[in-house]
Design a protein around this motif. Structure first.
Motif, mmCIF file in Angstrom:
data_model
loop_
_atom_site.group_PDB
_atom_site.id
_atom_site.type_symbol
_atom_site.label_atom_id
_atom_site.label_comp_id
_atom_site.label_asym_id
_atom_site.label_seq_id
_atom_site.Cartn_x
_atom_site.Cartn_y
_atom_site.Cartn_z
ATOM 1 N N ALA A 69 -18.528 8.065 5.696
ATOM 2 C CA ALA A 69 -17.433 8.312 4.741
ATOM 3 C C ALA A 69 -17.202 7.086 3.858
ATOM 4 O O ALA A 69 -17.082 7.205 2.630
ATOM 5 C CB ALA A 69 -16.155 8.669 5.494
ATOM 6 N N ALA A 133 -6.089 7.278 -3.228
ATOM 7 C CA ALA A 133 -5.220 7.965 -2.255
ATOM 8 C C ALA A 133 -6.059 8.836 -1.324
ATOM 9 O O ALA A 133 -5.770 8.932 -0.121
ATOM 10 C CB ALA A 133 -4.177 8.803 -2.980
ATOM 11 N N SER A 134 -7.090 9.458 -1.864
ATOM 12 C CA SER A 134 -7.961 10.276 -1.019
ATOM 13 C C SER A 134 -8.721 9.391 -0.035
ATOM 14 O O SER A 134 -8.899 9.759 1.136
ATOM 15 C CB SER A 134 -8.943 11.082 -1.883
ATOM 16 O OG SER A 134 -9.738 11.916 -1.070
ATOM 17 N N ILE A 135 -9.161 8.231 -0.501
ATOM 18 C CA ILE A 135 -9.849 7.294 0.405
ATOM 19 C C ILE A 135 -8.887 6.835 1.508
ATOM 20 O O ILE A 135 -9.253 6.757 2.686
ATOM 21 C CB ILE A 135 -10.400 6.083 -0.382
ATOM 22 C CG1 ILE A 135 -11.509 6.535 -1.347
ATOM 23 C CG2 ILE A 135 -10.909 5.005 0.568
ATOM 24 C CD1 ILE A 135 -12.022 5.448 -2.270
ATOM 25 N N ALA A 136 -7.640 6.564 1.115
ATOM 26 C CA ALA A 136 -6.635 6.158 2.110
ATOM 27 C C ALA A 136 -6.399 7.280 3.116
ATOM 28 O O ALA A 136 -6.262 7.035 4.327
ATOM 29 C CB ALA A 136 -5.327 5.788 1.412
ATOM 30 N N ALA A 137 -6.356 8.513 2.616
ATOM 31 C CA ALA A 137 -6.138 9.654 3.511
ATOM 32 C C ALA A 137 -7.312 9.828 4.466
ATOM 33 O O ALA A 137 -7.134 10.095 5.661
ATOM 34 C CB ALA A 137 -5.924 10.920 2.682
ATOM 35 N N SER A 138 -8.520 9.653 3.944
ATOM 36 C CA SER A 138 -9.711 9.754 4.782
ATOM 37 C C SER A 138 -9.699 8.656 5.846
ATOM 38 O O SER A 138 -9.982 8.912 7.028
ATOM 39 C CB SER A 138 -10.971 9.627 3.913
ATOM 40 O OG SER A 138 -12.136 9.565 4.715
ATOM 41 N N ALA A 140 -7.141 7.175 7.036
ATOM 42 C CA ALA A 140 -6.087 7.496 8.011
ATOM 43 C C ALA A 140 -6.584 8.517 9.022
ATOM 44 O O ALA A 140 -6.301 8.414 10.224
ATOM 45 C CB ALA A 140 -4.850 8.030 7.287
ATOM 46 N N GLN A 141 -7.328 9.510 8.548
ATOM 47 C CA GLN A 141 -7.870 10.520 9.463
ATOM 48 C C GLN A 141 -8.846 9.883 10.453
ATOM 49 O O GLN A 141 -8.785 10.145 11.660
ATOM 50 C CB GLN A 141 -8.599 11.608 8.671
ATOM 51 C CG GLN A 141 -7.680 12.556 7.929
ATOM 52 C CD GLN A 141 -8.450 13.638 7.192
ATOM 53 O OE1 GLN A 141 -9.538 13.390 6.675
ATOM 54 N NE2 GLN A 141 -7.882 14.821 7.117
ATOM 55 N N HIS A 142 -9.752 9.068 9.924
ATOM 56 C CA HIS A 142 -10.734 8.441 10.815
ATOM 57 C C HIS A 142 -10.051 7.475 11.791
ATOM 58 O O HIS A 142 -10.464 7.374 12.953
ATOM 59 C CB HIS A 142 -11.797 7.714 9.989
ATOM 60 C CG HIS A 142 -12.792 8.653 9.349
ATOM 61 N ND1 HIS A 142 -13.723 9.363 10.082
ATOM 62 C CD2 HIS A 142 -12.976 9.025 8.067
ATOM 63 C CE1 HIS A 142 -14.452 10.114 9.276
ATOM 64 N NE2 HIS A 142 -14.016 9.926 8.042
#
Lengths: 152, 142
Positions: A69, A133-138, A140-142
């Motif tokens: 990712a 923000a999408s990278i931050a969300a990803s 956070a998920q990982h």
């Protein structure tokens, strides 16, 4: 990854266009030059985090997904900035103890999360902010997945 | 689109999400599936707080907060625990997209708040059976 991202651009509209929901506001605009430094700093953080993951991945296959990712995140950001290059990352030495090594990875991901968040809030371009923000969300998920990961 | 427009769109979406969570919670047995009930209850509370915050931000931006509809259409009659969890997962997937749209259309404290909510919804997906994604909220980048 979308083919529109293959050519280096200066964060141009086709690079990181938002989906249809936002596109009603008109085409995305290229961000001002100061965002290039911001992108470079996030790319450097991604490269650092990837180096940690590369070292740790030899011990835990579960870390491979995080690494994949981040590689995609880095690729998109590098492709979005004209002339951007992948910065060299420092050699990483992880503790031999698997649990301590996993702790280092978790800390590294938290550090990356902070850097991406700072970049998102500071970005002059709304489109770039959305990508970050999408990278931050990803991330956070990982990180959430890693929190339940047990060292081998 | 102005930040106020984006806030109103986000608030309208949040009304629908909160309504749906209420329905999902009502169809969940606290006794039979306590873990799912807890996850849905926590999400309901988070989204209720999110809706209240959006109302405040709309007012601060000089707008009149958009009202909720009397009811929202739901897909089918979800009864099994896995169906309820899947429906809730869809809400959070959509929630990340909504918050990322607000991130793009805002700055300062509004953007920072939207980012926090986006990361929460992304992480909460794992509680609902989701898996980490490379581009949550921005599937066109995959």
């Amino acid at each position: 990854m979308g083919s529109a991202l293959a050519a280096p651009l200066v964060l141009a509209a086709c690079d990181i266009d938002p989906p249809a929901r936002e596109s009603s506001s008109g085409p995305a605009t290229a961000p001002p030059p100061e965002d290039a430094d911001l992108v470079a700093s996030v790319v450097a953080e991604l490269a650092r985090a990837e180096a940690v993951l590369a070292e740790a991945a030899t011990r835990s296959a579960a870390l491979g997904a995080v690494r994949t990712a981040h590689a995609a995140h880095r690729e998109l950001l590098i492709g979005a900035v004209e002339g951007a290059e992948l910065p060299a990352s420092e050699p990483v030495h992880l503790p031999d103890d698997p649990e301590r090594a996993l702790s280092v990875v978790r800390r590294s991901e938290r550090r990356l999360q902070r850097a991406v968040r700072e970049g998102c809030t500071a970005a002059a371009s709304g489109d770039l902010a959305r990508v970050l923000a999408s990278i931050a969300a990803s991330t956070a998920q990982h990180s959430a997945a890693l929190s339940s990961e047990v060292a081998p | 689109m102005t930040t106020l427009d984006a806030l109103q769109e986000t608030l309208a979406a949040e009304h629908a999400t909160l309504y749906t969570y209420g329905v999902l919670g009502a169809r969940t047995s606290q006794g039979a599936t306590p873990e799912l009930y807890g996850v849905l209850d926590a999400a309901y509370r988070r989204h209720r707080s999110r809706r209240d915050q959006l109302r405040l931000m709309v007012e601060e931006a000089g707008g009149e907060p958009v009202a909720a509809a009397a009811a929202y259409e739901l897909d089918g009659r979800l009864l099994r625990a896995d169906q309820l969890a899947s429906a809730a997962l869809d809400l959070e997937v959509s929630g990340v997209q909504t918050m990322l749209a607000l991130v793009a259309q805002s700055s300062g404290t509004v953007r920072s708040w939207a980012l926090t909510e986006a990361t929460w919804s992304a992480a909460w997906q794992l509680e609902l059976g989701g898996t980490p994604q490379t581009w949550p909220g921005a599937p066109e980048l995959d």
